[in-house]
Design an enzyme around this catalytic site. Sequence first.
Site, PDB file in Angstrom:
ATOM      1  N   HIS A  79       1.365   3.612  -3.384  1.00 52.77           N
ATOM      2  CA  HIS A  79       2.829   3.507  -3.304  1.00 52.77           C
ATOM      3  C   HIS A  79       3.350   2.283  -4.046  1.00 52.77           C
ATOM      4  CE1 HIS A  79       2.980   0.463   0.012  1.00 52.77           C
ATOM      5  NE2 HIS A  79       1.898   1.079   0.473  1.00 52.77           N
ATOM      6  N   ASP A  81       6.441   0.707  -3.493  1.00 54.38           N
ATOM      7  CA  ASP A  81       7.322  -0.226  -2.784  1.00 54.38           C
ATOM      8  C   ASP A  81       6.526  -1.262  -2.005  1.00 54.38           C
ATOM      9  OD1 ASP A  81       6.429   1.861  -1.032  1.00 54.38           O
ATOM     10  OD2 ASP A  81       7.946   1.287   0.421  1.00 54.38           O
ATOM     11  N   ASP A 141      -0.379  -4.774  -1.228  1.00 54.91           N
ATOM     12  CA  ASP A 141       0.015  -3.537  -0.565  1.00 54.91           C
ATOM     13  C   ASP A 141       1.297  -3.068  -1.242  1.00 54.91           C
ATOM     14  OD1 ASP A 141       0.646  -1.477   1.119  1.00 54.91           O
ATOM     15  OD2 ASP A 141       1.157  -2.754   2.828  1.00 54.91           O
ATOM     16  N   GLU A 175       7.107   4.247   0.794  1.00 53.68           N
ATOM     17  CA  GLU A 175       6.084   4.474   1.821  1.00 53.68           C
ATOM     18  C   GLU A 175       6.321   3.575   3.019  1.00 53.68           C
ATOM     19  OE1 GLU A 175       2.176   3.790   3.928  1.00 53.68           O
ATOM     20  OE2 GLU A 175       3.489   2.334   2.988  1.00 53.68           O
ATOM     21  N   ASP A 198      -4.972   2.559  -0.291  1.00 52.94           N
ATOM     22  CA  ASP A 198      -3.937   1.767   0.389  1.00 52.94           C
ATOM     23  C   ASP A 198      -4.508   1.079   1.635  1.00 52.94           C
ATOM     24  OD1 ASP A 198      -1.426   0.746   0.922  1.00 52.94           O
ATOM     25  OD2 ASP A 198      -0.669   2.583   1.848  1.00 52.94           O
ATOM     26  N   HIS A 380       2.114  -7.343   4.374  1.00 52.57           N
ATOM     27  CA  HIS A 380       3.507  -7.416   4.858  1.00 52.57           C
ATOM     28  C   HIS A 380       3.981  -8.832   5.168  1.00 52.57           C
ATOM     29  CE1 HIS A 380       3.570  -2.905   6.222  1.00 52.57           C
ATOM     30  NE2 HIS A 380       2.997  -3.088   5.050  1.00 52.57           N
TER      31      HIS A 380
HETATM   32 ZN   LIG Z   1       0.533   0.252   1.892  1.00 53.45          ZN
END
Ligand SMILES: [Zn+2]
Length: 413
Positions: A79, A81, A141, A175, A198, A380
């Site tokens: 992904h 984003d 990520d 995602e 991922d 994150h």
């Molecule tokens: Zn991810």
Amino acid sequence: MTDLIDRFLHYVTFDTQSNPSLSSCPSSEGQMLFAQALKQELVELGLSQVKLDQNGYLTAKLPSNQTDAAIPTIGFIAHMDTAPDASGKNVRPQIVEDYKGGDIALGKGDEVLSPIQYPDLHRLIGHDIITTDGTTLLGADNKAGIAEIISAIAHLIDNPDIPHGDIAIGFTPDEEIGRGADLFQVEQFGAQWAYTIDGGPVGELEYENFNAASAEIEFTGISVHPGTAKDKLVNAMTLAAKFHAQMPENETPETTQGYEGFYHLADANMSIAKAKLHYILRDFDTQGLQARKAYLEDKVASFAQAYPKAKVTITVTDSYSNMKQMVEPHPHIIEIAGEAMQNCGITPDIKPIRGGTDGARLSYMGLPCPNVFTGGYNFHGIHEFITVQGMQQAVNVIVEIAKQTAIRYRNDN
Ligand SMILES: [Zn+2]
């Protein structure tokens, strides 16, 4: 610097944070700019059927280098984003070469990456670690996944002696806000199965995730002036608090791990007249999730009986399902990934995902799709990092999955 790391460091310069408050797809303009740059790169690599649709989904194919039509088309997905939880703008990575242990200062040193807080670092002595400067997330990520997939494809193009069938690649938007699979064109993608690249640390291989539902419980009370409230007022907030106090204490996210499910009070909205409790329910077992729903429904029914002046209702909504049911009937999907890792000197670390993935959604849309490591940690947030060695191992595994699939299905076998 290798092409792989060059790619990664270039990709993280794009701000592709997704935005849950917008309903457009992609939810942020940066994702489309990134998709356009990737599209250009895929065209320059010589891939066929390079397509970027208006929703920001980018797909392409590397045609088979075998004459055998029996080799299935497999896919690799990542992904574009980054998570809304931390900024992904002006990402300034640093590379700590040959990590010697101890704290790593991030940026000017206001923040550190410490093995006391993140013991995984102890296992990474001697590795080259890519960190943030302490002000943003890194974006490994999932831009590491994208860099790894494209580098693996480039490796296959440069080494035509490695056999492979048709390979589909797909880069998806949004995602992180749970929409990455929404507009994915499974049929057009044309793969029999795929892998999202991922996951976290080297070796991670995941094909089980929670079954998920949510429950909205609404308490309607009676609001009366407190001065004249005796025997009349019914405080919805008091009822909601009592209800929650009776929930099983040891079945919450903060008290469970591994294969244990939970009830989680995720949100509440309250006044005297009306109180709403929003629970999410998670369980790896389908029956287990049904039992959790039934438990809440029974509890609401008995609560309504105990407080006849109030009104108590429950609405249960299913969210997503464990992809295990969709992947297990095709054991070769996991076998090939496991074999590929072993051939690369990696011990597969198969564990359940305590959440959902786009792969889970895609699995139910007809594209069985387990998840493979990227080599990254602490996604994150500002302590996100990844190792150069881990990224290279992910590339090796992708190449090996392509090769093993070709060898396994070739008719001359
Ligand atoms: Zn991810």
